[in-house]
Scaffold this active site. Structure first.
Site, PDB file in Angstrom:
ATOM      1  N   SER A 148       0.850  -1.186   0.000  1.00  0.00           N
ATOM      2  CA  SER A 148       0.000   0.000   0.000  1.00  0.00           C
ATOM      3  C   SER A 148       0.884   1.232   0.000  1.00  0.00           C
ATOM      4  O   SER A 148       2.021   1.194   0.496  1.00  0.00           O
ATOM      5  CB  SER A 148      -0.889   0.015   1.254  1.00  0.00           C
ATOM      6  N   TYR A 161      -1.953  -0.333  10.140  1.00  0.00           N
ATOM      7  CA  TYR A 161      -1.917  -0.695   8.721  1.00  0.00           C
ATOM      8  C   TYR A 161      -0.661  -0.154   8.040  1.00  0.00           C
ATOM      9  O   TYR A 161      -0.006  -0.857   7.273  1.00  0.00           O
ATOM     10  CB  TYR A 161      -3.172  -0.158   8.038  1.00  0.00           C
TER      11      TYR A 161
END
Length: 267
Positions: A148, A161
């Site tokens: 990501s 995350y």
């Protein structure tokens, strides 16, 4: 690159019934691969595979349970034979690992952070251990991990995350070197770092209860030169490029697909 250049190859996509996983599974099917769509929910995995058509089939597996993955590997072997491609798409965020006005950094519970770290990091490492045995045994294969942009540009509020995806990218580089030195350079390991795509995991941050974009979503788009969120199918060409025979000299990298987000300073 021929239209069905993956014909005769077997691919497994973890998290294959999710928004991004289904799009990547579709690309693999269209390129001629036989695709095992892995999902924790067996019914959803089978439904996704059925909708894809071609030679896709659903397999139940939990990426945090080694015995579950071993059983999935046996099922795939019994159905199609050894694997050639692994796409690690299982992952995601959770509100319990993100700060908010109601939940400060100092009050974040360990359970929520562990959940997100485990899903993204261990949920990538374990499939590589289990399915990667096929690649080591046959002397060829390709792994593509899904990272990501949060790994490279840590996002406010998203604590667990961002850290987890940074670990995924580090592991991608480590595993690329490990396979090349300890087994064969014909096993390549790379990653894709999507920018902002609307998924079920981030919807709570980007969409208001009435369906309007949240201030955070508006800020993201204003910092993305492309001026919009990504569409899941826009990851497909990067995946196929990394798997193509012409990409044999590419390993240990992370490719951003982010509409220019990482290039924009905000000024």
């Amino acid at each position: 690159m021929t239209t069905e250049f993956l014909k005769g190859q077997v691919a497994v996509v973890t998290g294959g019934s999710g928004v991004l996983g289904a799009a990547l599974s579709k690309a693999l099917v269209q390129a001629g691969a036989t695709v095992a769509v892995l999902g924790r929910n067996a019914e959803k995995a089978h439904q996704t595979a059925e909708a894809l058509g071609g030679q896709a089939f659903g397999v139940q597996a939990d990426v945090l349970d080694r015995s579950s993955l071993e059983q999935a590997r046996k099922t795939i072997h019994d159905t199609t034979g050894p694997l050639h491609i692994l796409v690690n798409c299982a992952g995601g965020n959770h509100p319990s690992a993100s700060t908010s006005q109601e939940q400060s950094f100092f009050d974040l519970g360990l359970e929520g952070i562990e959940q997100v770290m485990n899903l993204n990091v261990l949920g990538t490492i374990l499939p590589c251990q289990v399915f990667g045995r096929d690649f080591a045994a046959q002397g060829r294969g390709a792994i593509v991990n899904i990272s990501s942009m949060a790994s490279q540009r840590p996002l406010t509020r998203v604590v667990g995350y961002s850290a987890a995806k940074a670990a995924v990218e580090n592991f991608t580089r480590w595993l690329a070197v490990h396979f090349a030195q300890e087994h064969t350079p014909q096993v390549r390991v790379n990653a894709i770092a999507p920018g902002f795509f609307l998924t079920e995991q981030n919807r709570y941050l980007l969409v208001e209860p009435d369906g309007a974009w949240s201030p955070r979503a508006q800020s993201i788009v204003s910092h993305t030169p492309a001026g919009r969120f990504g569409v899941p199918d826009e990851l497909s060409s990067t995946l196929l490029w990394l798997l193509a025979p012409e990409s044999q000299f590419i390993t240990g990298i992370t490719v951003p697909v982010d509409g220019g987000f990482s290039a924009f300073s905000g000024v």
